[in-house]
Design a protein around this motif. Structure first.
Motif, PDB file in Angstrom:
ATOM      1  N   LEU A 156       0.810  -1.212   0.000  1.00 26.42           N
ATOM      2  CA  LEU A 156       0.000   0.000   0.000  1.00 26.42           C
ATOM      3  C   LEU A 156       0.846   1.266   0.000  1.00 26.42           C
ATOM      4  O   LEU A 156       0.389   2.319  -0.424  1.00 26.42           O
ATOM      5  CB  LEU A 156      -0.927   0.013   1.228  1.00 26.42           C
ATOM      6  CG  LEU A 156      -1.839  -1.205   1.362  1.00 26.42           C
ATOM      7  CD1 LEU A 156      -2.595  -1.158   2.671  1.00 26.42           C
ATOM      8  CD2 LEU A 156      -2.801  -1.275   0.202  1.00 26.42           C
ATOM      9  N   GLY A 157       2.051   1.166   0.516  1.00 22.44           N
ATOM     10  CA  GLY A 157       2.941   2.320   0.541  1.00 22.44           C
ATOM     11  C   GLY A 157       2.485   3.373   1.528  1.00 22.44           C
ATOM     12  O   GLY A 157       1.596   3.144   2.353  1.00 22.44           O
ATOM     13  N   ALA A 158       3.088   4.552   1.410  1.00 23.95           N
ATOM     14  CA  ALA A 158       2.785   5.638   2.345  1.00 23.95           C
ATOM     15  C   ALA A 158       1.319   6.065   2.335  1.00 23.95           C
ATOM     16  O   ALA A 158       0.817   6.502   3.368  1.00 23.95           O
ATOM     17  CB  ALA A 158       3.701   6.824   2.062  1.00 23.95           C
ATOM     18  N   PRO A 159       0.594   5.971   1.205  1.00 20.73           N
ATOM     19  CA  PRO A 159      -0.821   6.392   1.232  1.00 20.73           C
ATOM     20  C   PRO A 159      -1.640   5.674   2.290  1.00 20.73           C
ATOM     21  O   PRO A 159      -2.715   6.157   2.674  1.00 20.73           O
ATOM     22  CB  PRO A 159      -1.331   6.026  -0.170  1.00 20.73           C
ATOM     23  CG  PRO A 159      -0.144   6.038  -1.022  1.00 20.73           C
ATOM     24  CD  PRO A 159       1.007   5.603  -0.157  1.00 20.73           C
ATOM     25  N   PHE A 160      -1.134   4.546   2.782  1.00 18.73           N
ATOM     26  CA  PHE A 160      -1.783   3.865   3.902  1.00 18.73           C
ATOM     27  C   PHE A 160      -2.106   4.848   5.025  1.00 18.73           C
ATOM     28  O   PHE A 160      -3.145   4.747   5.672  1.00 18.73           O
ATOM     29  CB  PHE A 160      -0.854   2.757   4.406  1.00 18.73           C
ATOM     30  CG  PHE A 160      -1.268   2.127   5.699  1.00 18.73           C
ATOM     31  CD1 PHE A 160      -2.358   1.273   5.755  1.00 18.73           C
ATOM     32  CD2 PHE A 160      -0.562   2.384   6.868  1.00 18.73           C
ATOM     33  CE1 PHE A 160      -2.741   0.690   6.957  1.00 18.73           C
ATOM     34  CE2 PHE A 160      -0.940   1.805   8.063  1.00 18.73           C
ATOM     35  CZ  PHE A 160      -2.026   0.957   8.102  1.00 18.73           C
ATOM     36  N   LEU A 161      -1.222   5.822   5.202  1.00 16.73           N
ATOM     37  CA  LEU A 161      -1.374   6.749   6.329  1.00 16.73           C
ATOM     38  C   LEU A 161      -2.466   7.785   6.112  1.00 16.73           C
ATOM     39  O   LEU A 161      -2.975   8.340   7.073  1.00 16.73           O
ATOM     40  CB  LEU A 161      -0.045   7.464   6.610  1.00 16.73           C
ATOM     41  CG  LEU A 161       1.085   6.594   7.156  1.00 16.73           C
ATOM     42  CD1 LEU A 161       2.356   7.394   7.276  1.00 16.73           C
ATOM     43  CD2 LEU A 161       0.694   6.004   8.502  1.00 16.73           C
ATOM     44  N   TRP A 162      -2.801   8.100   4.864  1.00 13.21           N
ATOM     45  CA  TRP A 162      -3.839   9.126   4.695  1.00 13.21           C
ATOM     46  C   TRP A 162      -5.056   8.653   3.914  1.00 13.21           C
ATOM     47  O   TRP A 162      -5.864   9.442   3.467  1.00 13.21           O
ATOM     48  CB  TRP A 162      -3.239  10.409   4.092  1.00 13.21           C
ATOM     49  CG  TRP A 162      -2.519  10.245   2.804  1.00 13.21           C
ATOM     50  CD1 TRP A 162      -3.074  10.164   1.566  1.00 13.21           C
ATOM     51  CD2 TRP A 162      -1.106  10.168   2.618  1.00 13.21           C
ATOM     52  NE1 TRP A 162      -2.096  10.024   0.629  1.00 13.21           N
ATOM     53  CE2 TRP A 162      -0.874  10.036   1.246  1.00 13.21           C
ATOM     54  CE3 TRP A 162      -0.003  10.192   3.502  1.00 13.21           C
ATOM     55  CZ2 TRP A 162       0.403   9.910   0.709  1.00 13.21           C
ATOM     56  CZ3 TRP A 162       1.257  10.083   2.960  1.00 13.21           C
ATOM     57  CH2 TRP A 162       1.458   9.938   1.584  1.00 13.21           C
ATOM     58  N   LYS A 163      -5.199   7.344   3.754  1.00 14.49           N
ATOM     59  CA  LYS A 163      -6.453   6.832   3.183  1.00 14.49           C
ATOM     60  C   LYS A 163      -7.429   6.612   4.336  1.00 14.49           C
ATOM     61  O   LYS A 163      -7.025   6.280   5.441  1.00 14.49           O
ATOM     62  CB  LYS A 163      -6.192   5.511   2.474  1.00 14.49           C
ATOM     63  CG  LYS A 163      -5.720   5.681   1.048  1.00 14.49           C
ATOM     64  CD  LYS A 163      -5.939   4.390   0.293  1.00 14.49           C
ATOM     65  CE  LYS A 163      -5.490   4.489  -1.114  1.00 14.49           C
ATOM     66  NZ  LYS A 163      -5.021   3.179  -1.586  1.00 14.49           N
ATOM     67  N   LYS A 185      -9.321  -3.407   2.236  1.00 17.54           N
ATOM     68  CA  LYS A 185      -9.028  -1.980   2.086  1.00 17.54           C
ATOM     69  C   LYS A 185      -8.504  -1.480   3.422  1.00 17.54           C
ATOM     70  O   LYS A 185      -9.173  -1.638   4.452  1.00 17.54           O
ATOM     71  CB  LYS A 185     -10.301  -1.223   1.730  1.00 17.54           C
ATOM     72  CG  LYS A 185     -10.632  -1.269   0.259  1.00 17.54           C
ATOM     73  CD  LYS A 185     -11.793  -0.314   0.036  1.00 17.54           C
ATOM     74  CE  LYS A 185     -12.296  -0.425  -1.384  1.00 17.54           C
ATOM     75  NZ  LYS A 185     -13.608   0.212  -1.516  1.00 17.54           N
ATOM     76  N   PHE A 186      -7.319  -0.881   3.405  1.00 21.24           N
ATOM     77  CA  PHE A 186      -6.737  -0.442   4.668  1.00 21.24           C
ATOM     78  C   PHE A 186      -6.236   0.986   4.577  1.00 21.24           C
ATOM     79  O   PHE A 186      -5.403   1.300   3.736  1.00 21.24           O
ATOM     80  CB  PHE A 186      -5.591  -1.370   5.078  1.00 21.24           C
ATOM     81  CG  PHE A 186      -6.040  -2.777   5.313  1.00 21.24           C
ATOM     82  CD1 PHE A 186      -6.741  -3.113   6.448  1.00 21.24           C
ATOM     83  CD2 PHE A 186      -5.793  -3.757   4.365  1.00 21.24           C
ATOM     84  CE1 PHE A 186      -7.176  -4.401   6.664  1.00 21.24           C
ATOM     85  CE2 PHE A 186      -6.224  -5.056   4.570  1.00 21.24           C
ATOM     86  CZ  PHE A 186      -6.916  -5.377   5.724  1.00 21.24           C
ATOM     87  N   GLY A 187      -6.766   1.855   5.420  1.00 17.44           N
ATOM     88  CA  GLY A 187      -6.279   3.221   5.514  1.00 17.44           C
ATOM     89  C   GLY A 187      -6.304   3.618   6.971  1.00 17.44           C
ATOM     90  O   GLY A 187      -7.283   3.354   7.678  1.00 17.44           O
ATOM     91  N   ALA A 188      -5.245   4.236   7.443  1.00 14.45           N
ATOM     92  CA  ALA A 188      -5.113   4.464   8.882  1.00 14.45           C
ATOM     93  C   ALA A 188      -5.667   5.808   9.333  1.00 14.45           C
ATOM     94  O   ALA A 188      -5.687   6.104  10.526  1.00 14.45           O
ATOM     95  CB  ALA A 188      -3.654   4.340   9.292  1.00 14.45           C
ATOM     96  N   LEU A 189      -6.124   6.632   8.383  1.00 13.50           N
ATOM     97  CA  LEU A 189      -6.483   8.004   8.750  1.00 13.50           C
ATOM     98  C   LEU A 189      -7.562   8.112   9.851  1.00 13.50           C
ATOM     99  O   LEU A 189      -7.400   8.924  10.766  1.00 13.50           O
ATOM    100  CB  LEU A 189      -6.899   8.794   7.510  1.00 13.50           C
ATOM    101  CG  LEU A 189      -6.968  10.303   7.749  1.00 13.50           C
ATOM    102  CD1 LEU A 189      -5.604  10.857   8.108  1.00 13.50           C
ATOM    103  CD2 LEU A 189      -7.515  11.019   6.524  1.00 13.50           C
TER     104      LEU A 189
END
Lengths: 282, 326
Positions: B65-72, B81-85
């Motif tokens: 997922l790369g860095a976008p993981f942090l702001w999805k 679907k994984f986003g940490a925001l």
């Protein structure tokens, strides 16, 4: 002019009254927590509750004996691992640590203290649970030991440093090797402080829940060795509290009272008996 | 060349003067020194290992997922679907709320304890406030579920009625949510702010305060004009330290925040925090990517707290050094 100075005096009084109110609010929070837990928990505590195993949901009665014993075992093993490392590391810091290495160790210890306990649990999970492929009491103890080490370390350093130099020099002047001076003279002199620090660290980890969620995992029966899941008091309180059953809620309050009584008694006792009040163990 | 030689000689003298007797170190002493140094180094190794292990454990997420993981902002383990925001948002907002409540209360209490209360009363109060810090978080969470949540639920309609023009106070009164999490966190960090601020205020040199009093200032004006500015950096350190606590606090927050991965303006809506999602989902992770994403959230939390604690320590070191020197 007089009115102006009057206003300043009133502001002075008013603001200090406000700060007193703040202090009062902080203190009453403590008394409220202690009072309320006692009020809700006291009626459910009896001999059966502390000596029996949990019963299946739907039946009343049942106790938390396995959680109490489990907590004691997990915390005990964690202390066996954590206290020696912390104490010897603290001795290094105090006796030899006035250099860059010492600064790095101190800094690392302070940073470790600040790492959330759930992250420590995650670390133990990756380190122990994944390679062994199942939850175990051992992994819970590892997580708690890591939380404990920096607290013991900084405390030991503080107290070993308080040992007067004259005592060290007296022993050295008699021709005693330095390592013997440290082991036989310095550590025994500082032992009260070291014991206090270790006990405070024990009370801190005894109440930890987050690192146990996915390491020792919990177990409604008597535990079966170190390599299997084990119940622990704080974890049991958590699972009972979020369950939908009235009976378990009642038991959660009672278990909470037992836990808080232990933590507060040991914490207050050691600080009152063994050392004058200093800062929060930060 | 002579310059280099001189440095080497200086070094030799330096290293010799560090030893206690100035004689050659005995073999037993050296062995002992290395032995205890080993335990010291273990601490550094431990700190590094925590970061490394989490990085290794979360590798899959970062490569996939790369860095976008942090702001999805979607979190749907079943659909992978994984986003940490949402978790980062919930953590930051609840902690900010906690600071907002605990800073005035804590600094106020500290001023009272350091400036007004007689030393013995002050020490006794500090002792008790430190006890509050010893209360296990699961117990505060228990009180949160059965006492604070219903209380907040009953107050929320009134809040909406009077402050509903702000988007912060709109929504259905669930009881669980950011507001409740912030309240319970403020109880947990209050002792830290109070005790450290008191310590820092006590380190303010008497002469400075007396100078201002001698100029005719009232006691309160002295606090505002001298003590607080002098202790500023230490108080900031205490605040950062508490922030580190609040960000990583798990049990009490998990029990009252509502555990809904959703970003909402309203403080009344249920939310989620980084620590809480790890606590709730790790044992039931539905696949490697889910597990690795949870560890990635742990790594993010680790990184944030290390930075914040690092800063806090530096600030506190600075003030207490200066206080000791003065």
């Amino acid at each position: 002019m007089g009115g102006y100075s009057m206003r300043r005096k009133i502001v002075n009084r008013l603001m200090f009254a406000l700060t007193a109110l703040c202090a009062l609010a902080s203190l009453s929070t403590l008394f409220f927590v202690l009072g309320y837990i006692s009020y809700r928990g006291l009626s459910s505590i009896n001999w059966a509750f502390v000596t029996r195993l949990p019963k299946p949901i739907g039946e009343t009665g049942g106790g938390i004996a396995n959680s109490i014993v489990g907590s004691a075992k997990i915390v005990g093993l964690a202390s066996l691992m954590g206290v020696p490392v912390g104490v010897l590391g603290g001795v290094y810091l105090s006796e030899y640590g006035h250099n860059k290495t010492g600064f790095c160790i101190r800094y690392a210890a302070d940073v470790l203290t600040g790492i959330p306990s759930i992250v420590m649990g995650l670390f133990a999970y990756v380190l122990v649970v994944i390679p062994l492929k199942h939850f175990s009491a051992l992994s819970g103890s590892v997580a708690l030991a890591i939380i404990m080490v920096p607290v013991v370390l900084r405390n030991t350093e503080e107290f070993v440093q308080l040992v007067p130099h004259t005592i060290r020099e007296a022993a050295l002047a008699l021709g005693v090797p330095q390592w013997k001076v440290v082991m036989r003279v310095v550590i025994p002199t500082a032992s009260r402080g070291i014991v206090t620090g270790s006990l405070l660290a024990v009370t801190r980890i005894a109440g930890e829940t987050a690192p146990l969620l996915f390491t020792s995992f919990g177990n409604p029966f008597w535990d079966n060795g170190w390599m299997n899941p084990m119940a622990a008091l704080p974890h049991t309180i958590f699972t009972y509290a979020i369950s939908p059953y009235e009976e378990l809620h009642r038991q959660a309050w009672a278990a909470a009272l037992i836990l808080i009584a232990f933590v507060i008694a040991v914490n207050a006792g050691t600080r009152l008996l063994l050392r004058p009040s200093t800062g929060v163990s930060h | 060349m002579p310059a280099v030689q001189r440095t080497a000689a200086e070094e030799r003298i330096d290293s010799r003067s560090k030893r206690v007797t100035g004689l050659r170190e005995r073999a037993g002493d050296r062995a002992f020194r290395w032995f205890v140094a080993g335990f010291g180094w273990m601490i550094i190794a431990l700190a590094v290992m925590v970061g490394l292990q989490l990085a290794v454990g979360s590798q899959l997420t970062w490569t996939k997922l790369g860095a976008p993981f942090l702001w999805k902002s979607d979190w749907d383990p079943v659909a992978e679907k994984f986003g940490a925001l949402p978790f980062i948002y919930g953590t930051l907002v609840s902690s900010a709320l906690a600071l907002l409540i605990a800073i005035p209360l804590g600094v106020g209490s500290a001023i009272f304890l350091a400036e007004l209360a007689p030393r013995r009363v002050s020490d006794a109060c500090t002792f008790l406030i430190e006890l509050l810090a010893a209360v296990p978080s699961v117990i505060l969470g228990l009180m949160g579920i059965f006492l604070l949540v219903p209380a907040v639920r009953s107050v929320e309609p009134t809040l909406t009625k009077f402050l509903g023009f702000l988007p912060l106070f709109r929504g259905v009164p669930y009881g669980v949510g950011l507001l409740t999490a912030g309240l319970i966190l403020s109880i947990m960090i209050l002792p830290f702010i109070t005790v450290i601020t008191r310590e820092v205020l006590l380190a303010v040199p008497r002469s400075l305060k007396e100078a201002m009093l001698a100029l005719g200032a009232t006691h309160w004006e002295t606090v505002v004009g001298v003590s607080l500015p002098y202790a500023r950096s230490g108080i900031a350190g205490a605040v950062f330290l508490s922030l580190g606590r609040a960000l990583g606090e798990t049990m009490a927050v998990t029990m009252v925040i509502g555990n809904t991965p959703k970003i909402s303006w309203s403080l009344l809506d249920p939310s989620y925090s980084m620590a809480a999602v790890i606590a709730n989902e790790l044992t039931e992770a539905v696949g490697d990517l889910h597990l690795s994403s949870l560890i990635a959230i742990g790594l993010t939390l680790f990184a944030i707290t290390v930075v914040i604690n690092g800063l806090a320590r530096l600030m506190i070191y600075r003030v207490t050094r200066r206080g000791a020197a003065a």
